[in-house]
Design a protein around this motif. Structure first.
Motif, PDB file in Angstrom:
ATOM      1  N   MET A   1       0.858  -1.198   0.000  1.00 19.08           N
ATOM      2  CA  MET A   1       0.000   0.000   0.000  1.00 19.08           C
ATOM      3  C   MET A   1       0.885   1.236   0.000  1.00 19.08           C
ATOM      4  O   MET A   1       2.002   1.244   0.507  1.00 19.08           O
ATOM      5  CB  MET A   1      -0.905   0.027   1.227  1.00 19.08           C
ATOM      6  CG  MET A   1      -2.027  -0.988   1.178  1.00 19.08           C
ATOM      7  SD  MET A   1      -3.115  -0.720  -0.246  1.00 19.08           S
ATOM      8  CE  MET A   1      -3.851   0.829   0.167  1.00 19.08           C
ATOM      9  N   LEU A   2       0.372   2.286  -0.555  1.00 20.40           N
ATOM     10  CA  LEU A   2       1.139   3.523  -0.638  1.00 20.40           C
ATOM     11  C   LEU A   2       1.189   4.185   0.736  1.00 20.40           C
ATOM     12  O   LEU A   2       0.209   4.260   1.453  1.00 20.40           O
ATOM     13  CB  LEU A   2       0.474   4.475  -1.625  1.00 20.40           C
ATOM     14  CG  LEU A   2       0.588   4.049  -3.099  1.00 20.40           C
ATOM     15  CD1 LEU A   2      -0.390   4.845  -3.948  1.00 20.40           C
ATOM     16  CD2 LEU A   2       1.995   4.269  -3.614  1.00 20.40           C
ATOM     17  N   ASP A   3       2.352   4.679   1.074  1.00 17.85           N
ATOM     18  CA  ASP A   3       2.510   5.487   2.275  1.00 17.85           C
ATOM     19  C   ASP A   3       1.810   6.809   2.027  1.00 17.85           C
ATOM     20  O   ASP A   3       1.855   7.353   0.922  1.00 17.85           O
ATOM     21  CB  ASP A   3       4.012   5.703   2.499  1.00 17.85           C
ATOM     22  CG  ASP A   3       4.287   6.335   3.850  1.00 17.85           C
ATOM     23  OD1 ASP A   3       5.409   6.181   4.334  1.00 17.85           O
ATOM     24  OD2 ASP A   3       3.372   6.983   4.410  1.00 17.85           O
ATOM     25  N   SER A   4       1.174   7.387   3.045  1.00 21.06           N
ATOM     26  CA  SER A   4       0.401   8.598   2.770  1.00 21.06           C
ATOM     27  C   SER A   4       1.279   9.770   2.385  1.00 21.06           C
ATOM     28  O   SER A   4       0.787  10.770   1.897  1.00 21.06           O
ATOM     29  CB  SER A   4      -0.469   8.955   3.981  1.00 21.06           C
ATOM     30  OG  SER A   4       0.365   9.022   5.121  1.00 21.06           O
ATOM     31  N   THR A   5       2.573   9.680   2.592  1.00 16.80           N
ATOM     32  CA  THR A   5       3.389  10.837   2.223  1.00 16.80           C
ATOM     33  C   THR A   5       3.968  10.698   0.807  1.00 16.80           C
ATOM     34  O   THR A   5       4.539  11.636   0.272  1.00 16.80           O
ATOM     35  CB  THR A   5       4.572  11.043   3.189  1.00 16.80           C
ATOM     36  OG1 THR A   5       5.343   9.826   3.195  1.00 16.80           O
ATOM     37  CG2 THR A   5       4.082  11.355   4.577  1.00 16.80           C
ATOM     38  N   ASP A   6       3.815   9.518   0.230  1.00 16.53           N
ATOM     39  CA  ASP A   6       4.389   9.340  -1.110  1.00 16.53           C
ATOM     40  C   ASP A   6       3.603  10.079  -2.158  1.00 16.53           C
ATOM     41  O   ASP A   6       2.384  10.024  -2.166  1.00 16.53           O
ATOM     42  CB  ASP A   6       4.334   7.854  -1.512  1.00 16.53           C
ATOM     43  CG  ASP A   6       5.526   7.104  -0.964  1.00 16.53           C
ATOM     44  OD1 ASP A   6       5.568   5.880  -1.172  1.00 16.53           O
ATOM     45  OD2 ASP A   6       6.371   7.744  -0.316  1.00 16.53           O
ATOM     46  N   SER A   7       4.313  10.731  -3.054  1.00 19.64           N
ATOM     47  CA  SER A   7       3.597  11.157  -4.251  1.00 19.64           C
ATOM     48  C   SER A   7       4.126  10.329  -5.410  1.00 19.64           C
ATOM     49  O   SER A   7       5.242   9.810  -5.353  1.00 19.64           O
ATOM     50  CB  SER A   7       3.790  12.643  -4.510  1.00 19.64           C
ATOM     51  OG  SER A   7       5.145  12.946  -4.748  1.00 19.64           O
ATOM     52  N   TYR A   8       3.317  10.156  -6.417  1.00 19.03           N
ATOM     53  CA  TYR A   8       3.768   9.339  -7.534  1.00 19.03           C
ATOM     54  C   TYR A   8       3.260   9.918  -8.836  1.00 19.03           C
ATOM     55  O   TYR A   8       2.392  10.795  -8.826  1.00 19.03           O
ATOM     56  CB  TYR A   8       3.307   7.887  -7.360  1.00 19.03           C
ATOM     57  CG  TYR A   8       1.805   7.705  -7.418  1.00 19.03           C
ATOM     58  CD1 TYR A   8       1.000   7.958  -6.300  1.00 19.03           C
ATOM     59  CD2 TYR A   8       1.165   7.297  -8.594  1.00 19.03           C
ATOM     60  CE1 TYR A   8      -0.354   7.800  -6.350  1.00 19.03           C
ATOM     61  CE2 TYR A   8      -0.198   7.132  -8.652  1.00 19.03           C
ATOM     62  CZ  TYR A   8      -0.954   7.385  -7.510  1.00 19.03           C
ATOM     63  OH  TYR A   8      -2.311   7.233  -7.571  1.00 19.03           O
ATOM     64  N   VAL A   9       3.843   9.403  -9.896  1.00 23.65           N
ATOM     65  CA  VAL A   9       3.436   9.915 -11.204  1.00 23.65           C
ATOM     66  C   VAL A   9       2.654   8.826 -11.921  1.00 23.65           C
ATOM     67  O   VAL A   9       3.078   7.680 -11.959  1.00 23.65           O
ATOM     68  CB  VAL A   9       4.674  10.305 -12.051  1.00 23.65           C
ATOM     69  CG1 VAL A   9       4.245  10.822 -13.409  1.00 23.65           C
ATOM     70  CG2 VAL A   9       5.474  11.368 -11.309  1.00 23.65           C
ATOM     71  N   THR A  10       1.515   9.178 -12.491  1.00 19.55           N
ATOM     72  CA  THR A  10       0.685   8.183 -13.167  1.00 19.55           C
ATOM     73  C   THR A  10       1.238   7.880 -14.546  1.00 19.55           C
ATOM     74  O   THR A  10       2.162   8.541 -15.033  1.00 19.55           O
ATOM     75  CB  THR A  10      -0.759   8.678 -13.337  1.00 19.55           C
ATOM     76  OG1 THR A  10      -0.711   9.833 -14.202  1.00 19.55           O
ATOM     77  CG2 THR A  10      -1.360   9.043 -12.008  1.00 19.55           C
ATOM     78  N   SER A  11       0.620   6.912 -15.174  1.00 21.84           N
ATOM     79  CA  SER A  11       1.095   6.476 -16.491  1.00 21.84           C
ATOM     80  C   SER A  11       0.950   7.573 -17.536  1.00 21.84           C
ATOM     81  O   SER A  11       1.669   7.599 -18.520  1.00 21.84           O
ATOM     82  CB  SER A  11       0.319   5.227 -16.943  1.00 21.84           C
ATOM     83  OG  SER A  11      -1.065   5.487 -16.830  1.00 21.84           O
ATOM     84  N   ASP A  12      -0.013   8.512 -17.338  1.00 18.66           N
ATOM     85  CA  ASP A  12      -0.138   9.572 -18.343  1.00 18.66           C
ATOM     86  C   ASP A  12       0.526  10.869 -17.879  1.00 18.66           C
ATOM     87  O   ASP A  12       0.190  11.954 -18.325  1.00 18.66           O
ATOM     88  CB  ASP A  12      -1.608   9.796 -18.717  1.00 18.66           C
ATOM     89  CG  ASP A  12      -2.496   9.850 -17.492  1.00 18.66           C
ATOM     90  OD1 ASP A  12      -3.692  10.150 -17.651  1.00 18.66           O
ATOM     91  OD2 ASP A  12      -2.010   9.611 -16.370  1.00 18.66           O
ATOM     92  N   GLY A  13       1.444  10.751 -16.924  1.00 15.96           N
ATOM     93  CA  GLY A  13       2.288  11.900 -16.622  1.00 15.96           C
ATOM     94  C   GLY A  13       1.764  12.870 -15.593  1.00 15.96           C
ATOM     95  O   GLY A  13       2.326  13.938 -15.409  1.00 15.96           O
ATOM     96  N   ARG A  14       0.666  12.551 -14.912  1.00 13.75           N
ATOM     97  CA  ARG A  14       0.172  13.486 -13.888  1.00 13.75           C
ATOM     98  C   ARG A  14       0.774  13.129 -12.541  1.00 13.75           C
ATOM     99  O   ARG A  14       1.020  11.971 -12.253  1.00 13.75           O
ATOM    100  CB  ARG A  14      -1.359  13.407 -13.794  1.00 13.75           C
ATOM    101  CG  ARG A  14      -2.072  13.951 -15.023  1.00 13.75           C
ATOM    102  CD  ARG A  14      -3.397  13.250 -15.266  1.00 13.75           C
ATOM    103  NE  ARG A  14      -4.161  13.154 -14.063  1.00 13.75           N
ATOM    104  CZ  ARG A  14      -4.682  12.016 -13.592  1.00 13.75           C
ATOM    105  NH1 ARG A  14      -4.518  10.901 -14.254  1.00 13.75           N
ATOM    106  NH2 ARG A  14      -5.365  12.000 -12.482  1.00 13.75           N
ATOM    107  N   THR A  15       0.981  14.102 -11.708  1.00 17.04           N
ATOM    108  CA  THR A  15       1.551  13.866 -10.390  1.00 17.04           C
ATOM    109  C   THR A  15       0.456  13.805  -9.342  1.00 17.04           C
ATOM    110  O   THR A  15      -0.332  14.740  -9.202  1.00 17.04           O
ATOM    111  CB  THR A  15       2.517  15.002 -10.001  1.00 17.04           C
ATOM    112  OG1 THR A  15       3.458  15.186 -11.059  1.00 17.04           O
ATOM    113  CG2 THR A  15       3.251  14.658  -8.724  1.00 17.04           C
ATOM    114  N   ILE A  16       0.424  12.673  -8.616  1.00 14.67           N
ATOM    115  CA  ILE A  16      -0.542  12.563  -7.530  1.00 14.67           C
ATOM    116  C   ILE A  16       0.219  12.759  -6.224  1.00 14.67           C
ATOM    117  O   ILE A  16       1.225  12.095  -5.974  1.00 14.67           O
ATOM    118  CB  ILE A  16      -1.204  11.167  -7.494  1.00 14.67           C
ATOM    119  CG1 ILE A  16      -1.727  10.806  -8.886  1.00 14.67           C
ATOM    120  CG2 ILE A  16      -2.293  11.128  -6.451  1.00 14.67           C
ATOM    121  CD1 ILE A  16      -3.096  11.272  -9.202  1.00 14.67           C
ATOM    122  N   GLY A  17      -0.248  13.647  -5.413  1.00 14.31           N
ATOM    123  CA  GLY A  17       0.483  13.998  -4.200  1.00 14.31           C
ATOM    124  C   GLY A  17       0.040  13.182  -2.994  1.00 14.31           C
ATOM    125  O   GLY A  17      -0.556  12.113  -3.114  1.00 14.31           O
ATOM    126  N   GLY A  18       0.329  13.717  -1.826  1.00 15.67           N
ATOM    127  CA  GLY A  18      -0.015  13.036  -0.582  1.00 15.67           C
ATOM    128  C   GLY A  18      -1.499  13.206  -0.257  1.00 15.67           C
ATOM    129  O   GLY A  18      -2.253  13.818  -1.010  1.00 15.67           O
TER     130      GLY A  18
END
Lengths: 358, 272, 328
Positions: free
Chosen positions: B1-18
């Motif tokens: 599961m994602l840590d709540s502080t991680d941000s990641y980038v989706t497959s279409d290049g958008r950044t999802i934050g915490g």
């Protein structure tokens, strides 16, 4: 063909926001202003001033005030008569306690006092809505009239219970009292009407107007998108009270000269002004003028036809007046609930396209 | 599961934050009826989070809790890691949460432009007196905000109807105007209540495009309630599934698609 | 027993009586509001008009006599006959039913679906119209109304209370009769609205016009029926008030008095109209009795409204009204 917008492009938001975007309208407005300020004062006489022009100007201010509260903000009020009384009595007390201050300022101050009173009576609107609120405002109407009748301080302990406007001048010209001339009283009221209309127009075209209309149209949604309902409603009461107070002060001091709360500011007044904005058009500054003109002219016209032309006794004409006013109100409500302003708008729409039908 | 502080980038290049909002054990009752029962989920910054479920599951009530209109009897709404204090609806709007409504809540007495401009009201501060005079500060502010509003009007392609009274518009355009009004306040969180309801395929495609563009260009976090599964699968990053007031699924669209409990709920399999 | 308390008891009883009359007028409002969502400001003028018509028929007045004389130069006023009270009442009821039919056909059929304030304004217009017609038809002088109801102080109560309190209560016979009649009317109306087919249809219409139409209720019939009943209630109220204080313009102002009654009781409740009327009747009189002398009297002009206003702030739907629920 002459009422056109083709080729009249707006290149700035300022231009787009004008009161009269169509050139023809703007020129017409200037002409009306020129006639009102420049021509009528020279032609006016006592009869026309008293029968039509003064009541028209004064009621227009009241109608603008009530329209802001009821037409723009959706808070129905049946207390207009009582609030006009506040304006009148406030003006009277100010005139008698500060005889050296110019009456112009007294009228404005009376408006301010009425704004405060109106706001206080507007507090129930935070809990009560719609028709119930209308009935609640009757409490204001009856209480205020009773107050001005009972508490003799308001009429300076005079035996008759009436208030009489002492003579006051503006730039040396009398505008109240027995020695006034028609053109002076007319111009005095006209100035107040012009200022009131401009302020009303400015308030209703900006964010304040939008907040009021949002409360009127769907107050829950308005609150959810961020309108503070208390501030919006109370500001409507305050602004409305200001105009109605000015109207009441002018009605007493300039037009009537003497007044008594129950006779001059009873519930019939409240209905009268409400009819004006309904027939004229809710939520429309122009409608306020149209409604006031209509309801001031109607009895004059009926009297001219009935008494002077047909020779009927005045009491029959009075009864017929009731019948016609009642019928007209109903007819307007059925045929055009948005009032004369809507008829005007539709006419202009047709005119914009003329000679094409659609 | 994602840590709540991680941000990641989706497959279409958008950044999802915490995590920006979190519902913790929310229970909402209306008298004897329990609309929401002990639901917890979070919303991450910049994502598109769908809330789905059969009719009567409590989705609109959930949205109302998120927007602060309803106060849950139990549980907490966390906003940027801190419990959100109880506030009036108009104060919530000032916090940067905007929403649209299931049954359109536009101001029918005003034009499209005026409706959209109402979305700017928290950004405008001229006093009553300044507005009464108009020239100067009030007019200046009006022009500035008008420019912002026109940008959104352009974006949502409703310039041609900006002076039309809203009451005269067809349903699909009304929905777009409502979206414009919500957008124009530059919200950090946008709540959409069934934005596709009552639309045909073309209109849904347009609206989907707009929602994606809103998320992409303005970086808005979006929570939406939606019935059209195709839309949900295509648009959302993560999905919460509700049924009878309880949470029965929480994950990516793929997770949900294969979740037996969710399938049962939609097919109407009998519950205990 | 101390004097003030005895006086207060008398005031209380008279307040109850006044309250019954208020309730009677308020009833007419509730009926129309329940069935059509219209607050009928004209109810008061209807009471006046029906009373004027009753007197006119009884005395054999020529309708529109004044106008006819002015136009044709004649000098007629009376037909020369008089009509007994009971027959006159029946004829007046017929007139009120015709009135209900006309109002429905020419006014409210065209205003279906309008906002409440527009409907209210229409009834104000109707009130003005009807007042003008009434004046033109029967002239506007004060008339004495006597349909044979007992009036004057009730001797039995006077003696009885004198024996107990050393002070004879002044309770008017008319008030007692009014109370009885009002109680009967109210009972009848409640039974009608709750248990009869038409009453149910009326409640359906009050709830939702469209839905009622879709189950086959004839809106027109219901509305004519409701306005006729309201007209009948107005007539009864007109007879009571008219016998008490004469048939004159001030009768129409009772409409305004009914408003706080309805605010207290809830606009849609028949029992609410009664309870509200009693509370206002007693409250007004007691307030004037206790506080009136300190503030110069005539508090009855505004007390009812302020009381209702305060009440509304805490309970916007009134005592018995339906709770107003708003959803987003």
């Amino acid at each position: 063909m002459f009422y056109r917008e083709a080729g009249d492009f707006k290149t700035s938001y300022t231009d787009d926001n004008q009161t009269f975007p169509i050139k023809f309208d703007r020129y017409r407005y200037y002409v009306v202003l020129a006639v009102a300020f420049g021509i009528i004062p020279f032609l006016i006489n006592d009869y026309w001033a008293n029968a039509f022009l003064l009541p028209f100007l004064i009621y227009s201010i009241a109608a603008i005030g009530l329209n802001i509260l009821t037409g723009y903000c959706g808070q129905v009020s049946l207390g207009t008569g009582g609030f006009m009384a506040v304006g009148a009595y406030a003006c009277y007390k100010l005139m008698t306690v500060f005889p050296d201050v110019n009456i112009f300022f007294h009228v404005i101050a009376a408006g301010g006092i009425t704004a405060i009173v109106c706001t206080a009576f507007g507090l129930p609107s935070l809990r009560i809505k719609g028709f119930y609120l209308a009935v609640a405002t009757l409490a204001a109407q009856f209480f205020l009239v009773w107050l001005f009748n009972k508490v003799s301080w308001f009429y300076n302990y005079s035996a008759s219970g009436q208030i009489n406007a002492p003579e006051r001048t503006v730039f040396g010209v009398p505008v109240t009292g027995a020695n006034t001339e028609a053109w002076a009283t007319y111009l005095f009221c006209l100035v107040f009407l012009a200022i009131s209309a401009i302020i009303a127009r400015n308030l209703t075209r900006g964010m304040q107007g939008r907040k009021w209309m949002a409360i009127r149209d769907m107050d829950i949604a308005a609150e959810i998108i961020g309108v503070n309902p208390m501030r919006a409603k109370l500001s409507a009461f305050a602004v409305s009270g200001f105009f109605i107070g000015i109207s009441g002060a002018l009605f007493f001091a300039v037009y009537l000269g003497a007044a008594e709360a129950g006779d001059s500011f009873g519930i019939q007044k409240s209905f009268l002004v409400l009819f004006m904005i309904i027939i004229g058009g809710l939520g429309s500054i122009f409608g306020s003028f149209a409604g006031a003109a209509f309801l001031v002219l109607l009895p004059v016209a009926l009297k001219l036809v009935g008494v002077d032309f047909l020779g009927w006794p005045t009491d029959i004409v009075a009864h017929i007046q009731l019948i016609i006013v009642g019928a007209l109100i109903i007819i307007f409500l059925i045929a055009e609930p948005h009032g004369i302003a809507q008829l005007w708008r539709v006419a202009k729409e047709k005119l914009r396209l003329w000679p094409f039908p659609h | 599961m994602l840590d709540s502080t991680d941000s990641y980038v989706t497959s279409d290049g958008r950044t999802i934050g915490g995590v920006v909002m979190e519902m913790k054990n929310i229970t909402l009752r209306f008298g004897g009826v329990v609309a929401i029962k002990d639901i917890s989920f979070d919303i991450r910054e910049g994502e598109i989070r769908a809330i789905i479920g059969p009719n009567g599951a409590g989705k609109s009530s959930m949205l109302n809790v998120i927007s602060g209109f309803y106060v849950p009897q139990e549980g907490q709404v966390m906003f940027h890691g801190k419990p959100r204090p109880q506030m009036k609806p108009y104060e919530v709007a000032q916090q940067g949460i905007a929403r649209t409504f299931q049954n359109i809540a536009l101001f029918e007495g005003m034009t499209v432009l005026d409706n959209v401009m109402t979305g700017r009201l928290n950004k405008m501060s001229s006093s009553l007196f300044a507005q009464a005079i108009w020239r100067g500060k009030a007019e200046q502010e009006e022009i500035e905000n008008r420019e912002k509003a026109e940008k959104i009007i352009d974006f949502l392609e409703i310039q041609h109807i900006r002076k039309t009274p809203v009451a005269r518009l067809p349903y699909g355009l009304k929905k777009r105007v409502e979206l414009a009004r919500a957008l124009v306040s530059e919200p950090s969180i946008l709540l959409l209540d069934e934005p596709m309801a009552g639309m045909n395929v073309e209109e849904k495609e347009d609206m989907s495009r707009f929602i994606l563009d809103v998320n992409d260009e303005f970086g808005a976090t979006i929570a939406l309630i939606e019935h059209d599964m195709g839309v949900v699968m295509d648009l959302s990053d993560r999905v919460v599934v509700m049924d009878y007031g309880k949470k029965i699924g929480d994950g990516t669209p793929n997770d949900i698609r294969n979740n037996q409990a969710v399938i049962d709920a939609y097919l109407g399999v009998a519950h205990d | 027993m101390p004097e003030q308390i005895v006086f207060a008891m008398e005031v209380f009883l008279n307040g109850l009586m006044a309250g019954v009359l208020y309730a009677l007028v308020a009833l007419g409002f509730v009926l129309i509001f329940k069935a059509s969502g219209i607050f009928n400001y004209a109810q008061g003028v209807m009471a006046l008009f029906s009373a004027m018509t009753l007197v006119g028929i009884m005395k054999g007045q020529v309708p529109f006599a004044h106008v006819i004389n002015v136009i044709f130069g004649t000098d007629v006023h009376y037909f020369g006959w008089t009509v007994p009270a009971l027959l006159a009442i029946i004829l007046t009821v017929v007139v009120m039913v015709l009135f209900a039919w006309a109002v429905q056909k020419y006014i409210f059929r065209h205003l279906v679906g309008q906002e409440p304030i527009i409907l209210f304004m229409a009834t104000i217009g109707l009130a003005y119209f009807l007042e003008g017609v009434g004046d033109l038809m029967w002239n506007s002088e004060i008339k004495k109304l006597d349909v044979g109801l007992p009036q004057g102080i009730n001797e039995a109560i006077d003696n009885y209370t004198f024996n107990i309190f050393d002070y004879g209560f002044f309770i008017d016979n008319l008030d007692i009769v009014a109370t009885l009649i009002a109680a009967l009317l109210v009972g009848g109306l409640v039974i009608f609205s709750q248990y009869s087919k038409e009453g149910r249809a009326m409640r359906a219409v009050a709830d939702d016009h469209q839905a009622a139409l879709s189950v086959g209720v004839s809106l027109n019939f219901i509305w004519i029926m409701v306005w006729s009943v309201a007209g009948f209630v107005a007539l009864v109220a007109g007879i009571m008030w008219g016998t008490k204080s004469g048939v004159q313009f001030s009768l129409s102002l009772i409409a305004l008095k009914a408003l706080p009654v309805l605010m207290l009781g809830g606009f849609t409740s028949i029992p609410g109209a009664i309870v509200g009327g009693l509370i206002i009747g007693v409250g007004e009189k007691l307030f004037e009795f206790a506080i009136g002398p300190m503030v110069g009297g005539a508090t009855e002009n505004w007390f009812a409204y302020v009381l209702a206003l305060i009440f509304l702030v805490f309970r916007p739907q009134g005592l018995f009204g339906e709770k107003i629920i708003e959803r987003v």
